[in-house]
Scaffold this active site. Structure first.
Site, PDB file in Angstrom:
ATOM      1  CG  ASN A  98     -42.980 -47.478 -13.910  1.00 43.68           C
ATOM      2  OD1 ASN A  98     -42.138 -46.312 -14.185  1.00 43.68           O
ATOM      3  ND2 ASN A  98     -42.797 -48.824 -13.843  1.00 43.68           N
ATOM      4  CG  ASN A 118     -34.481 -45.632 -15.937  1.00 44.38           C
ATOM      5  OD1 ASN A 118     -33.423 -45.505 -15.080  1.00 44.38           O
ATOM      6  ND2 ASN A 118     -33.689 -46.645 -17.712  1.00 44.38           N
ATOM      7  CG  ASP A 168     -45.649 -50.935 -12.656  1.00 45.68           C
ATOM      8  OD1 ASP A 168     -45.806 -50.895 -13.958  1.00 45.68           O
ATOM      9  OD2 ASP A 168     -44.998 -51.692 -12.196  1.00 45.68           O
ATOM     10  CG  PHE A 176     -41.104 -45.145 -26.551  1.00 42.14           C
ATOM     11  CD1 PHE A 176     -40.414 -45.318 -27.116  1.00 42.14           C
ATOM     12  CD2 PHE A 176     -42.032 -43.734 -26.206  1.00 42.14           C
ATOM     13  CE1 PHE A 176     -40.258 -44.646 -28.788  1.00 42.14           C
ATOM     14  CE2 PHE A 176     -41.545 -43.637 -27.674  1.00 42.14           C
ATOM     15  CZ  PHE A 176     -40.764 -43.373 -28.535  1.00 42.14           C
ATOM     16  CB  SER A 198     -34.184 -53.577 -29.351  1.00 40.35           C
ATOM     17  OG  SER A 198     -32.361 -53.640 -30.049  1.00 40.35           O
ATOM     18  CE1 TYR A 204     -34.691 -53.918 -24.037  1.00 39.12           C
ATOM     19  CE2 TYR A 204     -32.688 -54.996 -25.443  1.00 39.12           C
ATOM     20  CZ  TYR A 204     -33.480 -53.829 -24.840  1.00 39.12           C
ATOM     21  OH  TYR A 204     -33.260 -53.164 -26.044  1.00 39.12           O
ATOM     22  CE  LYS A 231     -37.299 -53.473 -26.680  1.00 41.03           C
ATOM     23  NZ  LYS A 231     -38.978 -52.646 -25.568  1.00 41.03           N
ATOM     24  CG  ASN A 287     -26.434 -47.749 -23.200  1.00 38.70           C
ATOM     25  OD1 ASN A 287     -27.764 -47.548 -22.246  1.00 38.70           O
ATOM     26  ND2 ASN A 287     -26.538 -48.752 -23.796  1.00 38.70           N
ATOM     27  CB  VAL A 318     -12.252 -49.828 -25.063  1.00 39.99           C
ATOM     28  CG1 VAL A 318     -12.228 -50.073 -26.301  1.00 39.99           C
ATOM     29  CG2 VAL A 318     -12.336 -47.674 -25.005  1.00 39.99           C
TER      30      VAL A 318
HETATM   31  C1  UD1 Z   1     -27.709 -52.819 -26.146  1.00 41.65           C
HETATM   32  C2  UD1 Z   1     -28.207 -53.573 -26.938  1.00 41.65           C
HETATM   33  C3  UD1 Z   1     -29.699 -53.159 -27.259  1.00 41.65           C
HETATM   34  C4  UD1 Z   1     -30.206 -52.427 -26.315  1.00 41.65           C
HETATM   35  C5  UD1 Z   1     -28.910 -51.362 -25.781  1.00 41.65           C
HETATM   36  C6  UD1 Z   1     -29.929 -50.723 -25.158  1.00 41.65           C
HETATM   37  C7  UD1 Z   1     -27.256 -55.675 -27.803  1.00 41.65           C
HETATM   38  C8  UD1 Z   1     -26.386 -55.702 -28.390  1.00 41.65           C
HETATM   39  N1  UD1 Z   1     -27.564 -55.040 -27.886  1.00 41.65           N
HETATM   40  O1  UD1 Z   1     -26.909 -51.937 -26.716  1.00 41.65           O
HETATM   41  O2  UD1 Z   1     -30.363 -53.960 -27.562  1.00 41.65           O
HETATM   42  O3  UD1 Z   1     -31.362 -51.886 -27.151  1.00 41.65           O
HETATM   43  O4  UD1 Z   1     -27.553 -52.118 -25.691  1.00 41.65           O
HETATM   44  O5  UD1 Z   1     -29.553 -49.693 -23.501  1.00 41.65           O
HETATM   45  O6  UD1 Z   1     -27.577 -56.105 -26.257  1.00 41.65           O
HETATM   46  N2  UD1 Z   1     -18.593 -50.181 -24.615  1.00 41.65           N
HETATM   47  C9  UD1 Z   1     -17.827 -49.518 -24.237  1.00 41.65           C
HETATM   48  N3  UD1 Z   1     -17.611 -49.208 -22.786  1.00 41.65           N
HETATM   49  C10 UD1 Z   1     -18.827 -49.396 -22.530  1.00 41.65           C
HETATM   50  C11 UD1 Z   1     -19.790 -49.328 -22.684  1.00 41.65           C
HETATM   51  C12 UD1 Z   1     -19.816 -49.379 -24.319  1.00 41.65           C
HETATM   52  O7  UD1 Z   1     -16.780 -50.256 -24.873  1.00 41.65           O
HETATM   53  O8  UD1 Z   1     -18.492 -48.578 -20.473  1.00 41.65           O
HETATM   54  C13 UD1 Z   1     -19.144 -50.780 -26.083  1.00 41.65           C
HETATM   55  C14 UD1 Z   1     -19.824 -51.368 -25.886  1.00 41.65           C
HETATM   56  O9  UD1 Z   1     -18.446 -52.634 -26.247  1.00 41.65           O
HETATM   57  C15 UD1 Z   1     -20.127 -51.971 -27.680  1.00 41.65           C
HETATM   58  C16 UD1 Z   1     -20.507 -50.574 -27.805  1.00 41.65           C
HETATM   59  O10 UD1 Z   1     -19.680 -49.576 -27.181  1.00 41.65           O
HETATM   60  O11 UD1 Z   1     -19.474 -51.947 -28.300  1.00 41.65           O
HETATM   61  C17 UD1 Z   1     -22.076 -49.390 -27.263  1.00 41.65           C
HETATM   62  O12 UD1 Z   1     -22.387 -49.939 -26.789  1.00 41.65           O
HETATM   63  P1  UD1 Z   1     -23.841 -50.278 -25.328  1.00 41.65           P
HETATM   64  O13 UD1 Z   1     -24.154 -48.308 -25.890  1.00 41.65           O
HETATM   65  O14 UD1 Z   1     -23.755 -50.444 -24.259  1.00 41.65           O
HETATM   66  O15 UD1 Z   1     -25.088 -50.772 -26.210  1.00 41.65           O
HETATM   67  P2  UD1 Z   1     -25.371 -52.271 -27.085  1.00 41.65           P
HETATM   68  O16 UD1 Z   1     -24.841 -53.117 -26.521  1.00 41.65           O
HETATM   69  O17 UD1 Z   1     -24.775 -51.445 -28.989  1.00 41.65           O
END
Ligand code: UD1
Length: 339
Positions: A32, A35, A58, A81, A125, A150, A154, A199, A217
């Site tokens: 759809n 995103n 959708d 997906f 996931s 979320y 799953k 992410n 971080v």
């Molecule tokens: C999360 C979900 C996962 C989901 C994914 C989709 C959980 C445990 N995991 O992954 O199931 O499929 O999102 O988006 O809920 N970090 C930083 N700074 C940032 C961004 C991230 O330090 O600006 C750190 C986070 O704290 C984490 C790591 O990087 O330790 C990965 O983070 P991220 O990429 O958001 O993935 P998850 O949270 O592991």
């Protein structure tokens, strides 16, 4: 052999479409575009030389979903997906997540059953494990109460699929992803978050290219070697290839039971600082980052035991973390057109 890929213009979906086409499958995409962008279809076409059939609607709309399947009764398998995936947003808007992620799945299952489409691969996931008691975590580990709506979608989705299989001739494989990062080597497709990325890796590359000022971080007081949280980062192309193997397993009637679950990870845990160090090494850039407090809902550490996938699927993640961060950086630069 025709495969339906829902969410096929999204991040993991688009990489999977490429791998499917390159293995000789005919691909039909439903998305759809909530995103993702329509230009991804042209990008896929320019990588593989084959334009996938695309329909924009959708899957929450039951009528449209059923009409689609009535026009494509020769589909051999569905890779599903299409879903919302922002953990934080799901806490703010739980019903948006439950409606979108669950209703679309139910509509697909109903249509698959109605039109006798036998095979489903579902995007699950590692979030279903929560903070596991034992690491690395295998598929046998118990699921834990989800930290977010979320994550709950799953878990519930896996249950809906399992219950549906009990009263039908369908088969399903749930693939539990760890943390997919990186981009296709062509740099024609990659991760394209709308707005501020949630992410880690897109935030790193956008900071390095100057769109974001500084990476935060989240926490350095975890019980891990360097104090930052640990995840199992996996290259999106390795992940995409596992979907092709899963589809073939179903079509070739190699499944041992009607519902199978596989972890998709590398088996190696890396900290946030490990990923930053890798990025700096391959890019030659100095990343502007600072340590801040923990992010609510984050777990301390998780990485996969992927033995079952390695043995049963004959699949193994091949790419190193440097290949992951280098490909993400190349994609960011090409997308912003500065190389
Ligand atoms: C999360 C979900 C996962 C989901 C994914 C989709 C959980 C445990 N995991 O992954 O199931 O499929 O999102 O988006 O809920 N970090 C930083 N700074 C940032 C961004 C991230 O330090 O600006 C750190 C986070 O704290 C984490 C790591 O990087 O330790 C990965 O983070 P991220 O990429 O958001 O993935 P998850 O949270 O592991």
């Amino acid at each position: 052999m025709k495969i339906l890929v829902t969410g096929g213009t999204g991040y993991i979906g688009s990489h999977t479409v490429v791998e499917l086409q390159q293995q000789g499958f005919e691909v039909v995409i439903i998305d759809n575009l909530s995103n993702s962008q329509i230009g991804v279809i042209d990008a896929i076409t320019s990588i593989t030389g084959i334009k996938p059939h695309f329909e924009q609607f959708d899957l929450v709309n039951r009528e449209l979903t059923s009409q689609f399947f009535s026009r494509h009764t020769d589909i051999m398998g569905v890779i599903h997906f299409a879903a919302f995936k922002a953990v934080g947003e799901s806490v703010e808007k739980p019903l948006k997540y439950y409606r979108n992620n669950l209703v679309s799945l139910m509509n697909i299952l109903e249509s698959m059953s109605e039109f006798n489409i036998p095979n489903l691969v579902f995007s699950s996931s590692c979030t279903v494990y929560g903070q596991p008691d034992e690491l690395p975590v295998s598929e046998k580990a118990p699921t834990k109460k989800a930290e977010s709506p979320y994550g709950n979608t799953k878990q519930i989705s896996e249950e809906i699929i399992q219950d549906t299989l009990k009263s039908s001739k369908m088969n399903a494989i749930a693939l539990r992803y760890f943390n997919p990062i990186g981009a296709h080597e062509s740099a024609k497709i990659g991760e394209l978050p709308l707005g501020v990325p949630n992410n880690l890796v897109p935030f790193i590359t956008q900071t390095a290219i100057g769109i974001r000022q500084q990476l935060s971080v989240f926490g350095d007081d975890y019980n891990t070697p360097d104090g930052t949280a640990v995840r199992d980062y996996i290259h999106v192309v390795d992940l995409a290839q596992a979907h092709v193997i899963a589809v073939k397993r179903m079509i070739e009637l190699k499944m041992k039971q009607s519902f199978e679950i596989f972890n998709l990870g590398t088996g190696t845990g890396l900290s946030v600082l490990d990923v930053i160090t890798s990025f700096e090494r391959v890019s030659g850039e100095k990343l502007n980052y600072k340590i801040v407090g923990r992010r609510a809902g984050d777990i301390e550490q998780v990485w996969a035991n992927s033995d079952f996938s390695n043995e049963v699927l004959g699949w193994k993640a091949k790419k190193t973390v440097d290949e992951m961060t280098a490909s993400a950086w190349k994609w960011e630069k090409v997308y912003r057109e500065i190389v």
